[in-house]
Design a protein around this motif. Structure first.
Motif, PDB file in Angstrom:
ATOM      1  N   LEU A  96       0.833  -1.205   0.000  1.00  0.00           N
ATOM      2  CA  LEU A  96       0.000   0.000   0.000  1.00  0.00           C
ATOM      3  C   LEU A  96       0.867   1.253   0.000  1.00  0.00           C
ATOM      4  N   GLU A  97       1.987   1.199   0.702  1.00  0.00           N
ATOM      5  CA  GLU A  97       2.902   2.341   0.716  1.00  0.00           C
ATOM      6  C   GLU A  97       3.540   2.540  -0.656  1.00  0.00           C
ATOM      7  N   TRP A  98       3.999   1.445  -1.266  1.00  0.00           N
ATOM      8  CA  TRP A  98       4.610   1.580  -2.594  1.00  0.00           C
ATOM      9  C   TRP A  98       3.653   2.260  -3.564  1.00  0.00           C
ATOM     10  N   LEU A  99       2.404   1.846  -3.527  1.00  0.00           N
ATOM     11  CA  LEU A  99       1.435   2.341  -4.512  1.00  0.00           C
ATOM     12  C   LEU A  99       1.135   3.820  -4.350  1.00  0.00           C
ATOM     13  N   GLN A 100       1.384   4.371  -3.176  1.00  0.00           N
ATOM     14  CA  GLN A 100       1.133   5.797  -2.993  1.00  0.00           C
ATOM     15  C   GLN A 100       2.426   6.604  -2.860  1.00  0.00           C
ATOM     16  N   SER A 101       3.554   6.002  -3.179  1.00  0.00           N
ATOM     17  CA  SER A 101       4.818   6.725  -3.105  1.00  0.00           C
ATOM     18  C   SER A 101       4.782   7.982  -3.972  1.00  0.00           C
ATOM     19  N   GLY A 102       5.321   9.054  -3.443  1.00  0.00           N
ATOM     20  CA  GLY A 102       5.390  10.303  -4.198  1.00  0.00           C
ATOM     21  C   GLY A 102       6.539  10.350  -5.184  1.00  0.00           C
ATOM     22  N   ILE A 103       7.422   9.350  -5.128  1.00  0.00           N
ATOM     23  CA  ILE A 103       8.555   9.277  -6.060  1.00  0.00           C
ATOM     24  C   ILE A 103       8.364   8.032  -6.911  1.00  0.00           C
ATOM     25  N   VAL A 111      -2.339  -1.303 -14.280  1.00  0.00           N
ATOM     26  CA  VAL A 111      -2.587  -2.219 -13.169  1.00  0.00           C
ATOM     27  C   VAL A 111      -2.404  -1.556 -11.809  1.00  0.00           C
ATOM     28  N   ALA A 112      -1.399  -0.701 -11.649  1.00  0.00           N
ATOM     29  CA  ALA A 112      -1.193  -0.054 -10.350  1.00  0.00           C
ATOM     30  C   ALA A 112      -2.402   0.804  -9.975  1.00  0.00           C
ATOM     31  N   GLU A 113      -2.927   1.528 -10.944  1.00  0.00           N
ATOM     32  CA  GLU A 113      -4.105   2.352 -10.672  1.00  0.00           C
ATOM     33  C   GLU A 113      -5.329   1.478 -10.398  1.00  0.00           C
ATOM     34  N   SER A 114      -5.417   0.331 -11.038  1.00  0.00           N
ATOM     35  CA  SER A 114      -6.529  -0.585 -10.772  1.00  0.00           C
ATOM     36  C   SER A 114      -6.475  -1.102  -9.339  1.00  0.00           C
ATOM     37  N   ILE A 115      -5.268  -1.383  -8.852  1.00  0.00           N
ATOM     38  CA  ILE A 115      -5.135  -1.828  -7.456  1.00  0.00           C
ATOM     39  C   ILE A 115      -5.503  -0.689  -6.509  1.00  0.00           C
ATOM     40  N   ARG A 116      -5.045   0.514  -6.827  1.00  0.00           N
ATOM     41  CA  ARG A 116      -5.400   1.658  -5.974  1.00  0.00           C
ATOM     42  C   ARG A 116      -6.918   1.823  -5.895  1.00  0.00           C
ATOM     43  N   ALA A 117      -7.606   1.604  -7.014  1.00  0.00           N
ATOM     44  CA  ALA A 117      -9.055   1.764  -7.031  1.00  0.00           C
ATOM     45  C   ALA A 117      -9.747   0.774  -6.106  1.00  0.00           C
ATOM     46  N   LEU A 118      -9.120  -0.385  -5.888  1.00  0.00           N
ATOM     47  CA  LEU A 118      -9.691  -1.393  -5.001  1.00  0.00           C
ATOM     48  C   LEU A 118      -9.258  -1.216  -3.547  1.00  0.00           C
ATOM     49  N   SER A 119      -8.310  -0.314  -3.310  1.00  0.00           N
ATOM     50  CA  SER A 119      -7.739  -0.168  -1.968  1.00  0.00           C
ATOM     51  C   SER A 119      -8.763   0.115  -0.879  1.00  0.00           C
ATOM     52  N   PRO A 120      -9.785   0.955  -1.117  1.00  0.00           N
ATOM     53  CA  PRO A 120     -10.760   1.181  -0.041  1.00  0.00           C
ATOM     54  C   PRO A 120     -11.435  -0.102   0.437  1.00  0.00           C
ATOM     55  N   LEU A 121     -11.640  -1.064  -0.468  1.00  0.00           N
ATOM     56  CA  LEU A 121     -12.216  -2.340  -0.072  1.00  0.00           C
ATOM     57  C   LEU A 121     -11.189  -3.241   0.597  1.00  0.00           C
ATOM     58  N   GLY A 122      -9.950  -3.147   0.145  1.00  0.00           N
ATOM     59  CA  GLY A 122      -8.917  -4.060   0.636  1.00  0.00           C
ATOM     60  C   GLY A 122      -8.231  -3.611   1.911  1.00  0.00           C
ATOM     61  N   PHE A 123      -8.371  -2.338   2.282  1.00  0.00           N
ATOM     62  CA  PHE A 123      -7.658  -1.811   3.443  1.00  0.00           C
ATOM     63  C   PHE A 123      -8.230  -2.368   4.744  1.00  0.00           C
ATOM     64  N   SER A 124      -7.349  -2.940   5.570  1.00  0.00           N
ATOM     65  CA  SER A 124      -7.750  -3.488   6.868  1.00  0.00           C
ATOM     66  C   SER A 124      -7.075  -2.700   7.978  1.00  0.00           C
ATOM     67  N   PRO A 125      -7.805  -1.843   8.695  1.00  0.00           N
ATOM     68  CA  PRO A 125      -7.203  -1.106   9.813  1.00  0.00           C
ATOM     69  C   PRO A 125      -6.523  -2.025  10.820  1.00  0.00           C
ATOM     70  N   ARG A 273     -13.271  -8.307 -18.633  1.00  0.00           N
ATOM     71  CA  ARG A 273     -13.789  -7.087 -17.989  1.00  0.00           C
ATOM     72  C   ARG A 273     -12.844  -6.657 -16.874  1.00  0.00           C
ATOM     73  N   ARG A 274     -12.548  -5.356 -16.813  1.00  0.00           N
ATOM     74  CA  ARG A 274     -11.730  -4.828 -15.735  1.00  0.00           C
ATOM     75  C   ARG A 274     -12.568  -4.746 -14.459  1.00  0.00           C
ATOM     76  N   PRO A 275     -11.915  -4.897 -13.295  1.00  0.00           N
ATOM     77  CA  PRO A 275     -12.676  -4.821 -12.051  1.00  0.00           C
ATOM     78  C   PRO A 275     -13.266  -3.442 -11.862  1.00  0.00           C
ATOM     79  N   SER A 276     -14.514  -3.405 -11.396  1.00  0.00           N
ATOM     80  CA  SER A 276     -15.220  -2.124 -11.243  1.00  0.00           C
ATOM     81  C   SER A 276     -14.995  -1.487  -9.911  1.00  0.00           C
ATOM     82  N   GLY A 277     -14.465  -2.220  -8.931  1.00  0.00           N
ATOM     83  CA  GLY A 277     -14.269  -1.696  -7.589  1.00  0.00           C
ATOM     84  C   GLY A 277     -15.343  -2.157  -6.638  1.00  0.00           C
ATOM     85  N   GLY A 278     -16.412  -2.769  -7.157  1.00  0.00           N
ATOM     86  CA  GLY A 278     -17.456  -3.298  -6.293  1.00  0.00           C
ATOM     87  C   GLY A 278     -17.189  -4.737  -5.937  1.00  0.00           C
ATOM     88  N   ARG A 279     -17.976  -5.275  -5.033  1.00  0.00           N
ATOM     89  CA  ARG A 279     -17.790  -6.667  -4.646  1.00  0.00           C
ATOM     90  C   ARG A 279     -18.491  -7.607  -5.632  1.00  0.00           C
TER      91      ARG A 279
END
Length: 279
Positions: A96-103, A111-125, A273-279
């Motif tokens: 998750l850190e790599w995907l949001q690196s500023g450098i 693909v990286a942006e597709s993973i980011r789009a799914l991050s709200p569902l995949g993030f586990s506090p 089909r690309r993932p839509s971000g929904g379940r």
């Protein structure tokens, strides 16, 4: 583009040629991405790659990590996309850190942006809190318990504990930049904020920050934070979850996008089909 950036790109192209892979995404990790490099800090380059589809059909598991010998300047390593997606399924904080690196050195495909789009569902506090808490506890035990300590190691305990505090407050992926964590989570005008900022200036100016008397104001904060998150970590939520189907579709789509007509195995995947971000 600087000379070091050109060398990093050259190394990435060499890896593609030698390993017969395609690099999907490459970024900076570590102290440079966190915003507190020393003058002699090396470059921690991390990347995601994908092999040809045929490699995933072999009865022999393809290697899922590529690493290069660490030099005085470069530390380069990456994960296979399949490994990355399995770790993403578990809300892996380094990924998750790599995907949001500023450098970012390269982001050649979607693909990286597709993973980011799914991050709200995949993030586990919960899993991320435990990850950062364990990191902080380990570094604290190793470096910061004596009357004299390695002062620069404070950053490697402060940052994960501030990441825990960010998750607790905002229920989201913490930012990489140490300064953002400090400015957001440590009240301005406090002795703690002043002491941390002074250390940050020293480290970035090239001060070696060797063994010195411990800084009680920081140690007290660290001990209190560790105790707090040890007690509360189990109360945080787990991930809502990304479905196996979504990850499969993302993987198939990446193979089709990257290899296209270069592989007979990807010709039938073009219309996936690309993932839509929904379940």
């Amino acid at each position: 583009m600087s000379e070091i950036e050109l060398e990093i790109i050259r190394q990435l192209r060499m890896i593609e040629a030698e390993e017969d892979v395609r690099i999907l995404y490459a970024c900076e990790s570590g102290s440079r991405a966190w915003g507190f490099p020393s003058r002699d800090s090396d470059y921690d380059v991390r990347f995601l790659y994908v092999r040809r589809p045929e490699a995933y059909l072999s009865i022999f598991e393809p290697r899922d990590v590529i690493e290069r010998p660490i030099s005085n300047l470069l530390d380069i390593g990456g994960w296979d996309l399949k490994k990355a997606l399995l770790l993403f399924r578990k809300s892996n904080p380094p990924l998750l850190e790599w995907l949001q690196s500023g450098i970012r050195y390269e982001e050649n495909y979607t693909v990286a942006e597709s993973i980011r789009a799914l991050s709200p569902l995949g993030f586990s506090p919960k899993s991320c809190i435990y990850h950062y808490l364990n990191m902080a506890r380990g570094n604290y035990r190793t470096y910061l318990q004596g009357s004299e300590v390695k002062i620069k190691k404070y950053f490697y305990v402060l940052r994960p504990l501030l990441a825990c505090a960010w998750i607790e407050k905002y229920n989201g992926v913490p930012p990489l930049e140490f300064s953002v964590l400090v400015e957001t989570l440590i009240p301005e005008g406090t002795l703690l904020r002043e002491t941390v900022n002074q250390l940050l200036v020293r480290k970035m100016s090239g001060d070696e920050l060797k063994v010195e008397p411990r800084l009680e104001v920081i140690n007290n904060y660290l001990e209190q934070s560790i105790a707090h998150f040890e007690e509360s970590a189990s109360l945080f939520e787990a991930a809502h979850g990304v479905t196996d189907e979504q990850l499969d579709v993302l993987f198939y789509s990446a193979l089709a996008e990257v290899w296209g007509n270069e592989s007979s195995w990807t010709r039938g995947l073009k219309e996936v089909r690309r993932p839509s971000g929904g379940r």
